[in-house]
Design a protein around this motif. Structure first.
Motif, PDB file in Angstrom:
ATOM      1  N   ASP A 306      15.282  -3.200  24.545  1.00 28.46           N
ATOM      2  CA  ASP A 306      16.654  -3.709  24.671  1.00 28.46           C
ATOM      3  C   ASP A 306      17.064  -3.836  26.137  1.00 28.46           C
ATOM      4  OD1 ASP A 306      16.878  -3.880  21.955  1.00 28.46           O
ATOM      5  OD2 ASP A 306      18.005  -2.016  21.707  1.00 28.46           O
ATOM      6  N   ARG A 307      16.680  -2.855  26.937  1.00 26.85           N
ATOM      7  CA  ARG A 307      17.020  -2.894  28.361  1.00 26.85           C
ATOM      8  C   ARG A 307      16.335  -4.076  29.035  1.00 26.85           C
ATOM      9  NH1 ARG A 307      15.755   1.877  29.490  1.00 26.85           N
ATOM     10  NH2 ARG A 307      13.666   1.531  30.356  1.00 26.85           N
ATOM     11  N   ALA A 308      15.049  -4.291  28.671  1.00 27.54           N
ATOM     12  CA  ALA A 308      14.323  -5.422  29.251  1.00 27.54           C
ATOM     13  C   ALA A 308      14.944  -6.757  28.821  1.00 27.54           C
ATOM     14  CB  ALA A 308      12.857  -5.366  28.835  1.00 27.54           C
ATOM     15  N   LEU A 309      15.374  -6.855  27.575  1.00 32.10           N
ATOM     16  CA  LEU A 309      15.989  -8.090  27.080  1.00 32.10           C
ATOM     17  C   LEU A 309      17.306  -8.380  27.789  1.00 32.10           C
ATOM     18  CD1 LEU A 309      15.299  -7.766  23.234  1.00 32.10           C
ATOM     19  CD2 LEU A 309      14.146  -9.276  24.858  1.00 32.10           C
ATOM     20  N   SER A 310      18.010  -7.339  28.125  1.00 33.13           N
ATOM     21  CA  SER A 310      19.284  -7.529  28.837  1.00 33.13           C
ATOM     22  C   SER A 310      19.066  -8.008  30.267  1.00 33.13           C
ATOM     23  CB  SER A 310      20.088  -6.225  28.841  1.00 33.13           C
ATOM     24  OG  SER A 310      19.473  -5.252  29.682  1.00 33.13           O
ATOM     25  N   GLU A 311      17.827  -7.855  30.769  1.00 30.60           N
ATOM     26  CA  GLU A 311      17.514  -8.247  32.146  1.00 30.60           C
ATOM     27  C   GLU A 311      16.505  -9.394  32.189  1.00 30.60           C
ATOM     28  OE1 GLU A 311      15.931  -4.701  33.805  1.00 30.60           O
ATOM     29  OE2 GLU A 311      17.810  -3.565  33.669  1.00 30.60           O
ATOM     30  N   GLY A 325       3.820  -8.745  18.703  1.00 32.12           N
ATOM     31  CA  GLY A 325       4.686  -8.631  19.867  1.00 32.12           C
ATOM     32  C   GLY A 325       5.717  -9.737  19.905  1.00 32.12           C
ATOM     33  N   VAL A 326       5.279 -10.969  19.564  1.00 32.61           N
ATOM     34  CA  VAL A 326       6.207 -12.101  19.513  1.00 32.61           C
ATOM     35  C   VAL A 326       7.276 -11.852  18.456  1.00 32.61           C
ATOM     36  CG1 VAL A 326       6.443 -14.562  18.996  1.00 32.61           C
ATOM     37  CG2 VAL A 326       4.476 -13.733  20.321  1.00 32.61           C
ATOM     38  N   ARG A 327       6.866 -11.422  17.275  1.00 30.73           N
ATOM     39  CA  ARG A 327       7.807 -11.251  16.157  1.00 30.73           C
ATOM     40  C   ARG A 327       8.890 -10.223  16.488  1.00 30.73           C
ATOM     41  NH1 ARG A 327       7.938  -7.991  11.387  1.00 30.73           N
ATOM     42  NH2 ARG A 327       5.880  -7.094  11.808  1.00 30.73           N
ATOM     43  N   PHE A 328       8.474  -9.041  16.923  1.00 31.16           N
ATOM     44  CA  PHE A 328       9.462  -7.996  17.203  1.00 31.16           C
ATOM     45  C   PHE A 328      10.330  -8.352  18.414  1.00 31.16           C
ATOM     46  CE2 PHE A 328       6.619  -5.497  14.511  1.00 31.16           C
ATOM     47  CZ  PHE A 328       7.529  -4.765  13.761  1.00 31.16           C
ATOM     48  N   PHE A 329       9.745  -8.985  19.421  1.00 34.93           N
ATOM     49  CA  PHE A 329      10.500  -9.401  20.598  1.00 34.93           C
ATOM     50  C   PHE A 329      11.612 -10.371  20.196  1.00 34.93           C
ATOM     51  CE2 PHE A 329      11.324 -12.300  24.102  1.00 34.93           C
ATOM     52  CZ  PHE A 329      11.374 -11.493  25.222  1.00 34.93           C
ATOM     53  N   MET A 330      11.248 -11.380  19.414  1.00 36.64           N
ATOM     54  CA  MET A 330      12.215 -12.410  19.027  1.00 36.64           C
ATOM     55  C   MET A 330      13.288 -11.860  18.086  1.00 36.64           C
ATOM     56  SD  MET A 330      11.708 -15.103  20.672  1.00 36.64           S
ATOM     57  CE  MET A 330      10.448 -15.854  21.705  1.00 36.64           C
ATOM     58  N   GLU A 331      12.871 -11.024  17.151  1.00 32.12           N
ATOM     59  CA  GLU A 331      13.850 -10.435  16.233  1.00 32.12           C
ATOM     60  C   GLU A 331      14.869  -9.591  16.987  1.00 32.12           C
ATOM     61  OE1 GLU A 331      11.658  -8.270  13.310  1.00 32.12           O
ATOM     62  OE2 GLU A 331      10.966 -10.078  12.251  1.00 32.12           O
ATOM     63  N   ARG A 332      14.385  -8.842  17.967  1.00 35.30           N
ATOM     64  CA  ARG A 332      15.304  -7.996  18.739  1.00 35.30           C
ATOM     65  C   ARG A 332      16.198  -8.846  19.641  1.00 35.30           C
ATOM     66  NH1 ARG A 332      17.105  -3.341  16.995  1.00 35.30           N
ATOM     67  NH2 ARG A 332      18.054  -2.178  18.712  1.00 35.30           N
ATOM     68  N   PHE A 334      17.318 -11.854  18.945  1.00 37.47           N
ATOM     69  CA  PHE A 334      18.362 -12.438  18.110  1.00 37.47           C
ATOM     70  C   PHE A 334      19.397 -11.388  17.713  1.00 37.47           C
ATOM     71  CE2 PHE A 334      15.069 -15.761  16.646  1.00 37.47           C
ATOM     72  CZ  PHE A 334      15.348 -16.535  17.762  1.00 37.47           C
ATOM     73  N   GLU A 335      18.934 -10.157  17.470  1.00 33.59           N
ATOM     74  CA  GLU A 335      19.875  -9.089  17.119  1.00 33.59           C
ATOM     75  C   GLU A 335      20.818  -8.783  18.273  1.00 33.59           C
ATOM     76  OE1 GLU A 335      18.422  -5.535  15.348  1.00 33.59           O
ATOM     77  OE2 GLU A 335      17.044  -6.582  13.998  1.00 33.59           O
ATOM     78  N   ALA A 336      20.380  -9.074  19.482  1.00 36.24           N
ATOM     79  CA  ALA A 336      21.230  -8.861  20.655  1.00 36.24           C
ATOM     80  C   ALA A 336      22.206 -10.011  20.865  1.00 36.24           C
ATOM     81  CB  ALA A 336      20.364  -8.684  21.900  1.00 36.24           C
ATOM     82  N   GLY A 337      22.199 -10.979  19.932  1.00 40.23           N
ATOM     83  CA  GLY A 337      23.121 -12.104  20.030  1.00 40.23           C
ATOM     84  C   GLY A 337      22.631 -13.222  20.934  1.00 40.23           C
ATOM     85  N   LYS A 338      21.333 -13.209  21.260  1.00 44.19           N
ATOM     86  CA  LYS A 338      20.773 -14.236  22.135  1.00 44.19           C
ATOM     87  C   LYS A 338      19.766 -15.078  21.351  1.00 44.19           C
ATOM     88  CE  LYS A 338      21.167 -11.176  26.165  1.00 44.19           C
ATOM     89  NZ  LYS A 338      20.440 -10.569  27.313  1.00 44.19           N
TER      90      LYS A 338
END
Length: 514
Positions: A306-311, A325-332, A334-338
């Motif tokens: 989450d911290r990496a996605l915010s940056e 890795g792609v699946r979990f990265f993308m799902e997270r 989208f959950e962050a509203g991006k």
């Protein structure tokens, strides 16, 4: 609140008499799939492939009423009562091998439903009479041989005093004869046909478990097929085909000539990723036994990702090393509203074609996909000059090789390795698989990553895993996996030249063809 009459309508059930086909789940009909997905109760037979049950809703009751070699789980009268009981207030799928109205007693069950006033529908299936000979390379009709065919039961009612088969007319009037359930009565069937004029030289095929990887075919003539079947030890369930068209099998036998036909392959890949591998193996004729030594699960904490996605905008590169890795990265993300727009300006790299496809399916273009599908390949494709001073995000499994991040750091990159998922060790079914390996009933064990090797050895630690692998071929997806296996004392027989699932399947076909 519904009126009483409307409430009764809501609770009213329906029974679908569905043909499950001859065994190959790929021959199941679209209509059958549609009603199975809506089932509240599934009542299924011995000859209905249990793989089809996975299409029923998780909450649906699954009731086995199979009959095998005279051993009846439930009598036909009991099945009829069960259909009536469940069908009054539930959506019931009665899953029957082949077609319900071709020697499937579907007509009798339908009569019981009519008598009980229960709504029903018949969903025809691909009958074994057509499919099984086709999978054995035998067309039932051919202009050079015959223009007629007949389907006959090889096992009439035990309480019937007189045969409903007119052998004097059947023996010579019809070109191709297909007998259901006739292995036990094969001596009587062949004798009656010859007695009433059919030549002893007439070709015959007896096909067991047709359309499945266990298919086995014995051929002969009316005069010698009984002895041949006895010598081969062929048992029910089997179909008997009598006629000149059987001669075409030598030319048209496509199913049993596939490179992996009759081979049992143990698939140790994670269940989420095993479907494509299993499909490719089965297309080549293999019987697959799934025993995933890896279960993919979310990481213990999402905080690092989450911290990496915010940056994200501070990174120059994001490198993906797996589809997971792609699946979990993308799902997270989208959950962050991006969405994928958050990756604008960030260069993307994928370690292999499947990982690249997973990104491209989300509308993303790749900057680097290496020719060699491992960490060393992606390092070579990127080169030291392109990463000097770059900030790189590497979302991957919690435990993985360190070659990629360590080399990138040596080249002057700032690398953040964050767990996007982790692998969990399953153990259910290990005793059954160990027994199969010990008895030599597994021809090939496949490893698609180093972790599948180490997890396999750990799961079977109590069974002496190296001993278990003595009677089988070991196939690895690439040199890294093979090195891990050899380093743990596992003999490796097959290593794919292209480090992909299709590459592994092809390498296995080439090896076993030698």
């Amino acid at each position: 609140m519904l009126p009483a009459d409307r409430e009764d309508d809501v609770k009213k059930g329906k029974v679908y008499l569905v043909g499950a086909g001859p065994g190959d789940p790929g021959l199941f009909t679209l209509r059958g799939l549609e009603v199975l997905r809506r089932a509240e109760v599934v009542i299924y037979d011995f000859l209905a492939n249990e793989e089809l049950l996975s299409f029923a809703p998780p909450h649906a009751d699954r009731i086995y009423v199979g009959k095998k070699g005279g051993d009846h789980t439930l009598s036909q009268d009991g099945i009829n009562r069960l259909l009536v009981e469940k069908g009054r207030h539930h959506v019931v799928v009665r899953l029957k091998g082949g077609d319900p109205f071709v020697f499937g007693r579907g007509g009798e069950e339908a009569q019981e439903l009519v008598a009980a006033g229960i709504d029903f529908e018949v969903v025809p299936g691909v009958t074994a009479a057509v499919a099984v000979p086709a999978y054995a390379g035998i067309p039932l009709s051919h202009r050079d041989f015959t223009a007629s065919m007949a389907f006959i039961t090889g096992h009439e009612r035990a309480d019937s005093r007189e045969s409903k088969i007119d052998w004097s007319k059947l023996a010579t009037a019809v070109g191709t004869l297909v007998f259901f359930m006739g292995v036990k009565n094969l001596p009587d069937i062949t004798a009656r046909l010859m007695e009433h004029g059919r030549s002893p030289e007439t070709p015959v095929a007896v096909i067991r478990w047709g359309t499945t990887p266990e298919q086995r075919t014995v051929t002969g003539t009316l005069g010698d097929v009984v002895d041949r079947v006895r010598e081969a030890g062929l048992k029910p369930p089997a179909l008997i085909v009598v006629g000149e068209v059987v001669r075409l099998r030598d030319q048209l036998n496509w199913f049993e000539r596939r490179p992996l036909f009759g081979r049992t392959v143990l698939v140790t890949r994670a269940r989420q990723q095993a479907s494509d591998f299993k499909r490719l193996l089965e297309e080549k004729g293999a019987r697959c036994v799934e025993f995933p030594t890896i279960r993919i699960a979310p990481p213990e904490s999402w905080e690092p990702l989450d911290r990496a996605l915010s940056e994200l905008q501070t990174y120059d590169w994001v490198i993906f090393t797996s589809v997971n890795g792609v699946r979990f990265f993308m799902e997270r993300l989208f959950e962050a509203g991006k969405d994928v727009r958050a990756l604008a300006g960030v260069k993307l790299a994928a370690i292999g074609p499947k990982t690249a496809e997973a990104l491209e399916a989300r509308g993303l273009r790749l900057d680097v996909v290496p020719g060699e599908y491992r960490a060393e390949g992606i390092l070579q494709a990127m080169g030291a000059d392109s990463v000097q001073g770059a900030r790189i995000l590497l979302p991957r499994a919690k435990v993985a090789r360190d070659v990629l991040p360590e080399t990138l750091r040596k080249w002057g990159a700032l690398v953040d390795v964050v767990p996007a998922y982790e692998t969990v060790l399953p153990t259910e079914g290990a005793d059954r698989v160990a027994e199969m390996l010990r008895e030599g009933r597994v021809d090939v064990v496949t490893f698609t990553s180093s972790s599948t090797v180490t997890n396999f050895l750990h799961v079977f630690e109590a069974h002496d895993p190296l001993k278990l692998l003595e009677k089988t071929t070991v196939a690895c997806i690439g040199p890294i996996t093979a090195d891990t296996a050899r380093g743990r004392g596992v003999p490796v027989h097959v290593v794919a030249e292209e480090y992909t699932i299709p590459g592994l399947v092809q390498a296995l076909c080439d090896y076993l063809a030698c």
